[in-house]
Design a protein around this motif. Structure first.
Motif, PDB file in Angstrom:
ATOM      1  N   LEU A   1       0.351  -1.113   0.061  1.00 35.02           N
ATOM      2  CA  LEU A   1       0.062  -0.115  -0.402  1.00 35.02           C
ATOM      3  C   LEU A   1       0.984   1.773   0.303  1.00 35.02           C
ATOM      4  CD1 LEU A   1      -2.737  -0.693   2.517  1.00 35.02           C
ATOM      5  CD2 LEU A   1      -3.075  -1.212   0.358  1.00 35.02           C
ATOM      6  N   GLY A   2       2.296   0.692   0.433  1.00 32.86           N
ATOM      7  CA  GLY A   2       2.869   2.002   0.576  1.00 32.86           C
ATOM      8  C   GLY A   2       3.299   2.914  -1.182  1.00 32.86           C
ATOM      9  N   GLN A   3       3.767   2.396  -2.340  1.00 36.50           N
ATOM     10  CA  GLN A   3       3.993   3.036  -3.258  1.00 36.50           C
ATOM     11  C   GLN A   3       2.590   2.319  -4.325  1.00 36.50           C
ATOM     12  OE1 GLN A   3       8.231   1.521  -4.433  1.00 36.50           O
ATOM     13  NE2 GLN A   3       8.505   3.476  -5.521  1.00 36.50           N
ATOM     14  N   MET A   4       2.519   2.855  -4.959  1.00 32.02           N
ATOM     15  CA  MET A   4       1.320   2.623  -6.250  1.00 32.02           C
ATOM     16  C   MET A   4       1.219   3.776  -6.943  1.00 32.02           C
ATOM     17  SD  MET A   4      -2.487   2.524  -4.260  1.00 32.02           S
ATOM     18  CE  MET A   4      -1.496   2.355  -2.382  1.00 32.02           C
ATOM     19  N   HIS A   5       0.759   2.611  -8.388  1.00 33.18           N
ATOM     20  CA  HIS A   5       0.416   3.182 -10.111  1.00 33.18           C
ATOM     21  C   HIS A   5      -1.213   3.462  -9.345  1.00 33.18           C
ATOM     22  CE1 HIS A   5      -0.529   5.998 -13.573  1.00 33.18           C
ATOM     23  NE2 HIS A   5      -0.786   5.007 -13.623  1.00 33.18           N
ATOM     24  N   ILE A   6      -2.276   4.558  -9.147  1.00 33.86           N
ATOM     25  CA  ILE A   6      -3.415   4.445  -9.139  1.00 33.86           C
ATOM     26  C   ILE A   6      -3.817   4.708 -10.775  1.00 33.86           C
ATOM     27  CG2 ILE A   6      -5.745   4.862  -7.722  1.00 33.86           C
ATOM     28  CD1 ILE A   6      -3.654   5.886  -5.435  1.00 33.86           C
ATOM     29  N   GLU A   7      -5.034   3.486 -10.523  1.00 34.87           N
ATOM     30  CA  GLU A   7      -5.946   4.275 -11.979  1.00 34.87           C
ATOM     31  C   GLU A   7      -6.841   3.446 -11.634  1.00 34.87           C
ATOM     32  OE1 GLU A   7      -4.833   1.753 -15.617  1.00 34.87           O
ATOM     33  OE2 GLU A   7      -2.498   2.909 -15.676  1.00 34.87           O
ATOM     34  N   THR A   8      -8.680   4.274 -12.344  1.00 42.53           N
ATOM     35  CA  THR A   8      -9.731   5.029 -12.171  1.00 42.53           C
ATOM     36  C   THR A   8     -10.389   4.229 -13.205  1.00 42.53           C
ATOM     37  OG1 THR A   8      -9.137   5.818  -9.635  1.00 42.53           O
ATOM     38  CG2 THR A   8     -11.672   5.501 -10.806  1.00 42.53           C
ATOM     39  N   LEU A   9     -11.656   3.499 -12.938  1.00 40.77           N
ATOM     40  CA  LEU A   9     -12.335   4.071 -14.680  1.00 40.77           C
ATOM     41  C   LEU A   9     -13.711   3.847 -13.779  1.00 40.77           C
ATOM     42  CD1 LEU A   9     -13.216   3.129 -17.277  1.00 40.77           C
ATOM     43  CD2 LEU A   9     -13.276   0.267 -16.405  1.00 40.77           C
TER      44      LEU A   9
ATOM     45  N   ILE B   1     -21.593   8.946 -13.318  1.00 42.91           N
ATOM     46  CA  ILE B   1     -21.417   9.524 -12.605  1.00 42.91           C
ATOM     47  C   ILE B   1     -20.435  10.858 -13.544  1.00 42.91           C
ATOM     48  CG2 ILE B   1     -19.594   7.521 -13.829  1.00 42.91           C
ATOM     49  CD1 ILE B   1     -17.565   7.803 -10.895  1.00 42.91           C
ATOM     50  N   TYR B   2     -20.377  11.591 -12.629  1.00 41.88           N
ATOM     51  CA  TYR B   2     -19.454  12.961 -13.498  1.00 41.88           C
ATOM     52  C   TYR B   2     -18.369  12.850 -12.939  1.00 41.88           C
ATOM     53  CZ  TYR B   2     -23.950  14.909 -13.753  1.00 41.88           C
ATOM     54  OH  TYR B   2     -25.666  15.162 -13.932  1.00 41.88           O
ATOM     55  N   LYS B   3     -17.516  13.591 -13.946  1.00 35.76           N
ATOM     56  CA  LYS B   3     -15.768  13.293 -14.030  1.00 35.76           C
ATOM     57  C   LYS B   3     -15.714  14.287 -12.030  1.00 35.76           C
ATOM     58  CE  LYS B   3     -12.131  15.948 -15.757  1.00 35.76           C
ATOM     59  NZ  LYS B   3     -11.748  17.149 -16.583  1.00 35.76           N
ATOM     60  N   GLU B   4     -16.295  14.953 -11.804  1.00 33.36           N
ATOM     61  CA  GLU B   4     -15.895  15.081  -9.908  1.00 33.36           C
ATOM     62  C   GLU B   4     -16.549  14.394  -9.552  1.00 33.36           C
ATOM     63  OE1 GLU B   4     -17.846  16.660 -12.465  1.00 33.36           O
ATOM     64  OE2 GLU B   4     -16.985  18.345 -13.194  1.00 33.36           O
ATOM     65  N   ASP B   5     -17.340  13.525  -9.824  1.00 32.07           N
ATOM     66  CA  ASP B   5     -17.007  12.373  -8.732  1.00 32.07           C
ATOM     67  C   ASP B   5     -16.284  11.400  -8.295  1.00 32.07           C
ATOM     68  OD1 ASP B   5     -19.665  13.852  -7.684  1.00 32.07           O
ATOM     69  OD2 ASP B   5     -20.717  12.573  -9.226  1.00 32.07           O
ATOM     70  N   ALA B   6     -15.544  10.923  -9.848  1.00 30.54           N
ATOM     71  CA  ALA B   6     -15.099   9.863 -10.497  1.00 30.54           C
ATOM     72  C   ALA B   6     -13.269  10.571  -9.702  1.00 30.54           C
ATOM     73  CB  ALA B   6     -14.979  10.044 -12.074  1.00 30.54           C
ATOM     74  N   LEU B   7     -13.133  11.367  -9.767  1.00 31.06           N
ATOM     75  CA  LEU B   7     -11.602  12.450  -9.565  1.00 31.06           C
ATOM     76  C   LEU B   7     -11.388  12.649  -7.655  1.00 31.06           C
ATOM     77  CD1 LEU B   7     -11.280  15.184 -12.270  1.00 31.06           C
ATOM     78  CD2 LEU B   7      -9.500  13.232 -11.416  1.00 31.06           C
ATOM     79  N   ARG B   8     -13.208  12.983  -7.490  1.00 27.42           N
ATOM     80  CA  ARG B   8     -13.182  12.555  -5.372  1.00 27.42           C
ATOM     81  C   ARG B   8     -12.917  11.378  -5.391  1.00 27.42           C
ATOM     82  NH1 ARG B   8     -18.102  12.032  -3.254  1.00 27.42           N
ATOM     83  NH2 ARG B   8     -19.462  12.066  -4.913  1.00 27.42           N
ATOM     84  N   LEU B   9     -13.329   9.609  -6.002  1.00 18.89           N
ATOM     85  CA  LEU B   9     -13.845   8.926  -5.736  1.00 18.89           C
ATOM     86  C   LEU B   9     -12.087   8.421  -5.538  1.00 18.89           C
ATOM     87  CD1 LEU B   9     -16.806   6.698  -7.150  1.00 18.89           C
ATOM     88  CD2 LEU B   9     -16.520   7.887  -4.699  1.00 18.89           C
ATOM     89  N   SER B  10     -10.961   9.027  -6.913  1.00 18.04           N
ATOM     90  CA  SER B  10     -10.090   8.480  -6.861  1.00 18.04           C
ATOM     91  C   SER B  10      -8.842   9.179  -5.848  1.00 18.04           C
ATOM     92  CB  SER B  10      -9.636   9.058  -7.878  1.00 18.04           C
ATOM     93  OG  SER B  10      -8.097   8.628  -8.470  1.00 18.04           O
TER      94      SER B  10
END
Length: 281
Positions: free
Chosen positions: A92-100, A105-114
């Motif tokens: 959990l200490g080092q990662m690359h996060i990608e969100t689909l 769902i709006y763009k703002e909501d997706a960014l908030r979840l990420s």
């Protein structure tokens, strides 16, 4: 991978609870139970029907980063709770996060979840050179042929299984991909009729186009009491005969096959729900 679905008004609550659980995970007495369950699953693999075992073997042979059950069992044997305690924080200490995000769902909501994931774990960014890549399949050299033999070890399994795999092209080669899909549809019924009904080679006969993340191919699978070498010969003979059938096929019959495939593919562009639509991405 974290995968969530549900009402958009509640998805952040669900994600928050999941992240809190992950962040505060304690490796306690339940470790032994979890290890035993995983051990039983991996050990029971040898008792699966040959056709189920062969799919895992093909995945291992076809992918650069895949592992056989025996290798995972060997690693699991000596794994301790202390090993997991030491590894989990590094995970959990080092990662690359990608969100689909898919659906209502709006763009703002997706960014908030990420952002919730970043806030919960505060990971160090993974160097770009180490970013996860898609599960690339191995590229086969032109005009090459490979045979892999696997001896089934379970005493109560009497059947054999052959997975006859013909690599055609990278998946994103659209013209060849279309030809492979069409060929798979055209061969499906004749293959079952010849290999299953007429020759009765085995109760299970599957054929058709298949695709991985990066490769397109055609495959025939037969589970049978007959030896794989014999089955391979019968498949070779069938494909040779089908080549003659294809050369003599009338234009009208060929167009029927094309029209049928077009209808099938267009049908997949009309998902019944958001879950089906998201699965296409």
């Amino acid at each position: 991978m974290i995968k969530l679905s549900g009402y958009i008004t509640k998805i952040d609550v669900l994600l928050g609870k999941l992240l809190n659980t992950m962040g505060g995970l304690q490796v306690g007495p339940g470790f032994g139970v979890a290890k035993e369950r995983l051990w039983s699953f991996l050990e029971n693999y040898a008792s699966l029907k040959p056709r189920h075992q062969v799919f895992w073997l093909v995945r291992w042979l076809d992918h650069a980063n895949w592992y056989p059950h025996k290798q995972m069992l060997a690693e699991l044997r000596t794994l301790t709770a202390a090993d997991v305690k030491e590894f989990y924080p590094r995970l959990l200490g080092q990662m690359h996060i990608e969100t689909l995000a898919s659906g209502w769902i709006y763009k703002e909501d997706a960014l908030r979840l990420s952002s919730m994931v970043e806030t919960a774990f505060k990971p160090v960014p993974l160097p770009q050179a180490e970013w996860p890549i898609i599960a690339e399949s191995l590229a086969f050299p032109p005009a090459s042929s490979f045979i892999y033999h696997q001896t089934l070890t379970h005493s109560q399994i009497a059947d054999h299984c052959i997975y006859y795999y013909l690599y055609t092209s990278p998946r994103f080669d659209s013209p060849t991909r279309a030809k492979t899909l069409l060929l798979g549809q055209m061969i499906s019924a004749p293959a079952f009729d010849q290999l299953r009904t007429q020759e009765q080679l085995g109760y299970v006969v599957l054929s058709g186009a298949t695709e991985t993340a990066t490769n397109m191919s055609y495959r025939i699978l037969i589970q049978s009491t007959k030896a794989p070498t014999y089955l391979a010969g019968r498949i070779d003979t069938f494909l040779t005969k089908f080549a003659d059938i294809l050369r003599e096929m009338s234009k009208s019959e060929f167009e029927l096959h094309k029209s049928s495939l077009v209808r099938e593919r267009l049908g997949k562009l009309k998902p019944k729900d958001l879950k089906q639509e998201a699965s296409r991405v």
